[in-house]
Design an enzyme around this catalytic site. Structure first.
Site, PDB file in Angstrom:
ATOM      1  N   GLU A 180       0.891  -1.160   0.019  1.00  0.00           N
ATOM      2  CA  GLU A 180      -0.153  -0.006  -0.088  1.00  0.00           C
ATOM      3  C   GLU A 180       0.878   1.307   0.041  1.00  0.00           C
ATOM      4  OE1 GLU A 180      -2.807   0.044   3.254  1.00  0.00           O
ATOM      5  OE2 GLU A 180      -3.886  -1.715   2.366  1.00  0.00           O
ATOM      6  N   GLU A 225      -6.409  -7.361  -0.420  1.00  0.00           N
ATOM      7  CA  GLU A 225      -6.579  -7.381   1.115  1.00  0.00           C
ATOM      8  C   GLU A 225      -7.832  -6.582   1.215  1.00  0.00           C
ATOM      9  OE1 GLU A 225      -3.279  -5.758   3.686  1.00  0.00           O
ATOM     10  OE2 GLU A 225      -4.834  -4.466   4.419  1.00  0.00           O
TER      11      GLU A 225
HETATM   12  C1  IDC Z   1      -2.370  -3.732  10.606  1.00  0.00           C
HETATM   13  C2  IDC Z   1      -2.681  -4.646  11.399  1.00  0.00           C
HETATM   14  C3  IDC Z   1      -2.467  -4.395  13.089  1.00  0.00           C
HETATM   15  C4  IDC Z   1      -1.000  -3.648  12.811  1.00  0.00           C
HETATM   16  C5  IDC Z   1      -0.987  -2.629  11.924  1.00  0.00           C
HETATM   17  C6  IDC Z   1       0.476  -1.934  11.745  1.00  0.00           C
HETATM   18  O1  IDC Z   1      -4.067  -5.185  11.686  1.00  0.00           O
HETATM   19  O2  IDC Z   1      -2.469  -5.449  13.708  1.00  0.00           O
HETATM   20  O3  IDC Z   1      -0.647  -3.101  14.102  1.00  0.00           O
HETATM   21  O4  IDC Z   1      -1.356  -3.178  10.613  1.00  0.00           O
HETATM   22  O5  IDC Z   1       1.365  -2.824  11.359  1.00  0.00           O
HETATM   23  C7  IDC Z   1      -3.842  -2.080   6.096  1.00  0.00           C
HETATM   24  C8  IDC Z   1      -2.559  -2.742   5.841  1.00  0.00           C
HETATM   25  C9  IDC Z   1      -2.271  -3.693   7.159  1.00  0.00           C
HETATM   26  C10 IDC Z   1      -3.132  -3.237   8.425  1.00  0.00           C
HETATM   27  C11 IDC Z   1      -4.754  -3.293   7.970  1.00  0.00           C
HETATM   28  C12 IDC Z   1      -5.526  -2.489   9.041  1.00  0.00           C
HETATM   29  O6  IDC Z   1      -2.291  -3.453   4.613  1.00  0.00           O
HETATM   30  O7  IDC Z   1      -1.133  -3.843   7.270  1.00  0.00           O
HETATM   31  O8  IDC Z   1      -2.904  -4.248   9.238  1.00  0.00           O
HETATM   32  N1  IDC Z   1      -4.725  -2.296   6.862  1.00  0.00           N
HETATM   33  O9  IDC Z   1      -5.085  -1.359   9.610  1.00  0.00           O
HETATM   34  N2  IDC Z   1      -4.240  -1.228   5.039  1.00  0.00           N
HETATM   35  C13 IDC Z   1      -5.492  -0.945   5.284  1.00  0.00           C
HETATM   36  C14 IDC Z   1      -6.016  -1.390   6.675  1.00  0.00           C
END
Ligand code: IDC
Length: 279
Positions: free
Chosen positions: A112, A199
Site C-alpha cells: 500500500e 486485501e
Molecule cells: C494492521 C494490523 C495491525 C497492525 C498494523 C500496523 O491489523 O495489527 O498493528 O497493521 O502494522 C492495511 C494494511 C495492514 C493493516 C490493516 C489494518 O495493509 O497492514 O494491518 N490495513 O489497519 N491497509 C488498510 C488497513
C-alpha cells in the site's frame, strides 16, 4: 486469506493451517504478508533469512496443497516503495529464481503506497521490480499497489504499465470504504484494468472497530459480479476485529466455530456458501 505479519505470527505458516483453510474454509489462495518497515520487518532489522524461509515454507505448503500463494512485500509506514527499492529488487530476484516454473506463485510488489506517493513514482518502482522478476519468470502474475493505500485504481487505469500478466491492487475495509470506492473499482475494470483485491477487511481501516456485514456483503456481490478475486485480512488471533481467530484460541488449525471472531464467522460462512455448502 492473508496472514498477518509473518514476523509476528509465524505459527500459522504450516501445512495443517493451510489445509484447514483449503478444506474447511474453501480458500484457494494464501497471501504471505511480509512487512518491510514495521518492527521486525524485512528492512527494519528483521531476520532476513528467517523471513525468507517463512516465505519459502509458505509457498511449499501452498504448492503441495494445490493453492495459489501471494508473496507480499508489505510496505506500510514506509509509504513510498522507492525507499526500499534496492532491497525489494534483491528479494524478488531471489524469490523469482527460487519459484521459477511454479504456476501458483503471485508477486505483490508493494502492498500500500501512501503518504502522497504518486502513481508516477509507483510506476517507476514497479517497472524496475517487474523487470527483475521477468528475468526469471516471464509469466507469473505480478500485482502492483496503487496510490492512497491501494485505492486509486483510477490512476492506474488512466496510465497502466506495459506488460503481460500485470494486475493492480484495490484494498478496502467495509466499515470505512463504501459505494465511492466500489464505483472507482468498477469504473477501472470497465476501462479494462485487471483489478485484484489482495486485501480487505469488514471492520474499519484501522483493522479494528465494529464490523459492517451489510456493506461487506455489497462488496462481495460486486466483486463476484465483476469476477474480482479477494483476500481477507487476517489469519491470526491478535486482539483486533480483523483477526479471524479469537485471541483466547491458540490453535493454528482445525478451528471450531467457537474459536472464530465475528469477522471469522462471517468469512467462514460466506466462503462456504459460495462453495455450495449450507453450514
Ligand atoms: C494492521 C494490523 C495491525 C497492525 C498494523 C500496523 O491489523 O495489527 O498493528 O497493521 O502494522 C492495511 C494494511 C495492514 C493493516 C490493516 C489494518 O495493509 O497492514 O494491518 N490495513 O489497519 N491497509 C488498510 C488497513
Amino acid at each position: 486469506m492473508s496472514t498477518h505479519g509473518i514476523a509476528w505470527f509465524p505459527q500459522y505458516i504450516n501445512y495443517d493451517s493451510l489445509r484447514t483453510l483449503r478444506d474447511d474454509w474453501h480458500t484457494n489462495c494464501i497471501r504471505l504478508a511480509m512487512y518491510t518497515a514495521e518492527y521486525g520487518g524485512y528492512c527494519a532489522g528483521g531476520d532476513k533469512e528467517q523471513l525468507k524461509q517463512l516465505v519459502k515454507d509458505g509457498v511449499s505448503y501452498a504448492t503441495e496443497l494445490g493453492m495459489y500463494v501471494i508473496v507480499d512485500w508489505h510496505i506500510l509506514s514506509d509509504g513510498n516503495p522507492n525507499s526500499h527499492k534496492k532491497e525489494a529488487k534483491a528479494f524478488f530476484r531471489e524469490m523469482s529464481r527460487e519459484f521459477k516454473g511454479y504456476n501458483n506463485v503471485i508477486y505483490e510488489i508493494c502492498n500500500e503506497p501512501n503518504n502522497g506517493t504518486s502513481w508516477k513514482e509507483i510506476k517507476s518502482y514497479a517497472k524496475s521490480v517487474i523487470s527483475t522478476i521477468r528475468k526469471n519468470d516471464k509469466k507469473a502474475v505480478i500485482v502492483v499497489g496503487t496510490p492512497t493505500w491501494s485505492q486509486d485504481v483510477d490512476q492506474a487505469a488512466a496510465d497502466p504499465i506495459k506488460g503481460e500478466n500485470l494486475m493492480y491492487a484495490l484494498h478496502f475495509y467495509a466499515a470505512t470504504h463504501k459505494a465511492d470506492l466500489r464505483n472507482k473499482m468498477t469504473a477501472a475494470i470497465n476501462k479494462g484494468l485487471p483489478v485484484f483485491v489482495t486485501e480487505y477487511g469488514i471492520c474499519d481501516a484501522s483493522g479494528n472497530g465494529a464490523i459492517d456485514k451489510e456493506e461487506a456483503n455489497r462488496w462481495v456481490q460486486t466483486m463476484d459480479e465483476y469476477g474480482v478475486s479477494y483476500i481477507a485480512w487476517n489469519l491470526s488471533n491478535k486482539q483486533e476485529s480483523s483477526s479471524i481467530i479469537k485471541s483466547s484460541c491458540s490453535k493454528v488449525s482445525g478451528f471450531k466455530k467457537s474459536d472464530l471472531s465475528d469477522e471469522g464467522k462471517w468469512l467462514y460462512s460466506m466462503l462456504r456458501k459460495k462453495a455450495g455448502l449450507t453450514k
